[in-house]
Design a protein around this motif. Structure first.
Motif, short mmCIF file in Angstrom:
data_model
loop_
_atom_site.label_atom_id
_atom_site.label_comp_id
_atom_site.label_asym_id
_atom_site.label_seq_id
_atom_site.Cartn_x
_atom_site.Cartn_y
_atom_site.Cartn_z
N ALA A 1 0.76 -1.24 -0.20
CA ALA A 1 -0.12 -0.04 0.09
C ALA A 1 0.70 1.39 0.06
N ILE A 2 1.92 1.36 0.89
CA ILE A 2 2.87 2.18 0.68
C ILE A 2 3.35 2.66 -0.59
N ARG A 3 3.75 1.52 -1.42
CA ARG A 3 4.66 1.65 -2.87
C ARG A 3 3.44 2.19 -3.61
N PHE A 4 2.35 1.98 -3.39
CA PHE A 4 1.46 2.29 -4.49
C PHE A 4 0.59 3.69 -4.05
N ALA A 5 0.89 4.30 -3.04
CA ALA A 5 0.42 5.53 -2.50
C ALA A 5 1.10 6.57 -3.08
N GLU A 6 0.45 8.04 -3.26
CA GLU A 6 1.17 9.01 -3.37
C GLU A 6 1.44 9.87 -1.97
N VAL A 7 0.64 9.78 -1.08
CA VAL A 7 0.83 10.36 -0.01
C VAL A 7 0.56 9.42 1.32
N VAL A 8 1.35 9.38 2.26
CA VAL A 8 1.43 8.39 3.22
C VAL A 8 1.17 9.45 4.58
N ILE A 9 0.09 8.95 5.40
CA ILE A 9 -0.16 9.63 6.53
C ILE A 9 0.50 8.62 7.51
N LEU A 10 1.41 8.86 8.26
CA LEU A 10 1.93 8.28 9.30
C LEU A 10 1.08 8.33 10.90
N VAL A 11 0.58 7.83 11.07
CA VAL A 11 -0.36 8.17 12.60
C VAL A 11 0.55 7.58 13.62
N MET A 12 0.87 8.55 14.65
CA MET A 12 1.62 8.11 15.94
C MET A 12 0.76 8.65 16.99
N ASP A 13 1.03 7.73 18.22
CA ASP A 13 0.29 8.06 19.30
C ASP A 13 0.86 9.15 20.12
N ALA A 14 0.23 10.16 20.29
CA ALA A 14 0.81 11.69 20.91
C ALA A 14 1.34 11.36 22.39
N THR A 15 0.95 10.15 22.74
CA THR A 15 1.49 10.06 24.49
C THR A 15 2.64 9.49 24.36
N ALA A 16 3.27 8.96 23.13
CA ALA A 16 4.55 8.17 22.98
C ALA A 16 4.75 8.23 21.46
N PRO A 17 5.18 9.55 21.13
CA PRO A 17 5.71 9.71 19.52
C PRO A 17 7.17 9.47 19.19
N LEU A 18 7.25 9.27 17.89
CA LEU A 18 8.59 9.40 17.31
C LEU A 18 9.25 8.15 18.08
N GLU A 19 8.64 7.20 18.35
CA GLU A 19 9.37 5.99 18.81
C GLU A 19 10.30 5.21 17.67
N LYS A 20 11.17 4.31 17.80
CA LYS A 20 12.32 3.80 16.98
C LYS A 20 11.34 3.38 15.83
N GLN A 21 10.26 2.69 15.87
CA GLN A 21 9.53 1.94 14.86
C GLN A 21 8.75 2.97 13.90
N ASP A 22 8.27 4.11 14.63
CA ASP A 22 7.88 5.15 13.73
C ASP A 22 8.79 5.94 12.94
N LEU A 23 10.18 6.02 13.38
CA LEU A 23 11.11 6.48 12.78
C LEU A 23 11.42 5.78 11.67
N GLN A 24 11.52 4.26 11.81
CA GLN A 24 11.80 3.48 10.87
C GLN A 24 10.79 3.42 9.58
N ILE A 25 9.49 3.48 10.07
CA ILE A 25 8.44 3.67 9.24
C ILE A 25 8.56 4.82 8.38
N ALA A 26 8.83 5.97 8.87
CA ALA A 26 9.14 7.29 8.28
C ALA A 26 10.15 7.09 7.16
N ASP A 27 11.12 6.47 7.51
CA ASP A 27 12.46 6.30 6.65
C ASP A 27 12.06 5.35 5.77
N LEU A 28 11.29 4.32 5.66
CA LEU A 28 10.79 3.53 4.51
C LEU A 28 10.12 4.20 3.75
N VAL A 29 9.07 5.02 3.99
CA VAL A 29 8.44 6.00 3.19
C VAL A 29 9.21 6.80 2.29
#
Length: 455
Positions: free
Chosen positions: A262-290
């Motif tokens: 789904a990421i590869r075929f998308a034009e825009v990707v919305i990365l949803v993060m939990d505001a109480t614990a944002p920018l965890e390592k997995q969030d950053l890895q997903i953003a890097d993948l995008v």
């Protein structure tokens, strides 16, 4: 007009396999265990001379309304209500079970035309089940094998015969649909239980996707058509992406593969993060993948209604973002609440804005005037006593913006100077928040080929 066809039945009778067979792609997850499908999934199919809108559903189960199985059943009931014809599927080898009889009453109560389908009918082991199927009261069952494609022509004839009058053969609407502009494709991704499905439901204004307190409810990537301020959109809700080391089961690997597709075929990707614990390592890895896939990115801080000191918290997150996500510097960060609807307009404005940036093209003349000014202000360093000459710069493509720089001795240009040029392009031409690619190539020597021939 497309004919809406809902495939229903108890778990593990082969509904998703038939769905994949009809749409001609393996897009629905299939596994030996029962209950793989949870959300209802739609796909288009051309079946003979009929255009179908096929709906794959979760297996019907008796359960409490508040339970996960009960919520899955409501999704199936919604699919039945939204269809023109119901394909009620049983397992021919297992015969008619008490669950089949119970859910046959549910389908009959809907008042929709029903085609009884007996799957797994290859071989003599299915003969007894085909005879038992008459007891359900839907007439003769269509014997098929969704896995091997047996009986599909018979299914076509039964489907056409059961279709409501006027539902088949209307091509005018299809022609108009083909002329409509292509929708903007948006993938909604994030870790499990970040609130992706809740966000999509709030956007479209209906309980289209299965939600609940359980983590990892979504398995398939579910596509939903929507319109925002008159602009057609295609939202794709995806399964939660956990760290690779934790993904061990086959079914979760399939779900993760579906989300990555789904990421590869998308034009825009919305990365949803939990505001109480944002920018965890997995969030950053997903953003890097995008970013590596070259997609435009928007960060959504969900559950913002749970944050107490909001201005200080937002400032802290933005400061962390500048240090941890330099590859898409300036990416939009939008606080939202999928539960209450807070911030959704700002989120969609950011999505549209970053999509325009992702498609931005800079004229070559403007780029080369910029290059002359950049080199005059900070020339490239000399390597081995020889200065590197930057010849010209041009943009070769968009989506994402990609530039080619011609220079002497490209292999000697330091990475630090390459980053200096990329950051300058991003800042001076308004390319914040999207991946920027800079390809460097050397000059072509027209006498090189002749020199090789002489040797």
């Amino acid at each position: 007009m497309r004919l809406g066809v809902a495939i229903v039945g108890r778990p593990n009778v082969g509904k998703s396999t038939l769905f994949n067979r009809l749409v001609g792609q393996r897009i629905a997850l299939v596994d030996d265990r029962p209950g793989v499908t949870r959300d209802r999934r739609e796909g288009e199919a051309t079946f003979g001379d009929v255009t179908l809108r096929v709906i794959d559903t979760a297996g019907l189960e008796e359960a409490a309304e508040a339970s996960l199985a009960g919520r899955m059943r409501r999704q199936t009931e919604a699919a039945i209500a939204d269809s023109d014809v119901v394909l009620f599927m049983i397992d021919a080898r297992a015969g008619v079970t008490p669950a089949d009889e119970h859910f046959a009453d549910t389908v009959r109560a809907s008042g929709k035309p029903v085609v009884l389908v007996a799957n797994k009918a290859e071989g003599r082991a299915a003969d007894a089940g085909l005879l038992e199927a008459y007891s359900l009261g839907f007439g003769e069952a269509v014997a098929i094998s969704a896995e091997h494609g047996i009986g599909i022509p018979d299914l076509y004839e039964a489907l056409v015969a059961a279709s409501p009058e006027g539902a088949v053969g209307a091509d005018g609407a299809e022609g108009e649909a083909e002329a409509a502009p292509a929708p903007l494709k948006i993938a909604v991704v994030g870790q499990p239980n970040a609130g992706k499905s809740t966000l999509v439901n709030r956007m479209i204004g209906e309980e289209r996707l299965l939600t609940g307190p359980e983590a990892g409810i979504t398995r398939d990537s579910i596509s939903v058509e929507w319109s925002w301020r008159g602009r057609p959109l295609e939202l794709v809700d995806t399964a939660g992406l956990r760290r690779k080391a934790k993904v061990v089961e086959k079914l979760e690997r399939l779900s993760v593969g579906d989300a990555l597709r789904a990421i590869r075929f998308a034009e825009v990707v919305i990365l949803v993060m939990d505001a109480t614990a944002p920018l965890e390592k997995q969030d950053l890895q997903i953003a890097d993948l995008v970013a590596r896939e070259g997609r435009a990115l928007v960060l959504a801080l969900d559950k913002w209604d749970l944050v107490e000191d909001r201005p200080a918290r937002l400032q802290e997150i933005r400061a962390d973002l500048e240090e941890t996500l330099v590859q898409v510097r300036g990416v939009p960060l939008v606080p939202i609440s999928g539960l209450t609807g807070y911030g959704l307009d700002r989120l969609m404005e950011s999505v549209v804005g970053v999509h325009e940036t992702w498609n931005k093209r800079v004229p070559t003349a403007q780029l080369n005037r910029w290059l002359d000014a950049v080199v005059a202000r900070h020339p490239p360093p000399a390597v081995s006593g020889r200065r590197i000459k930057l010849k010209y710069l041009s943009q070769t493509k968009t989506r994402p913006p990609t530039f080619y720089l011609s220079c002497s001795r490209p292999e000697s240009l330091p990475d630090s100077y390459r980053r200096y040029l990329m950051n300058g392009l991003r800042e001076d031409f308004g390319l914040a928040g999207v991946p920027v690619r800079l390809m460097i190539r050397g000059e072509r020597n027209p006498y090189e080929a002749k020199r090789r021939v002489k040797r």
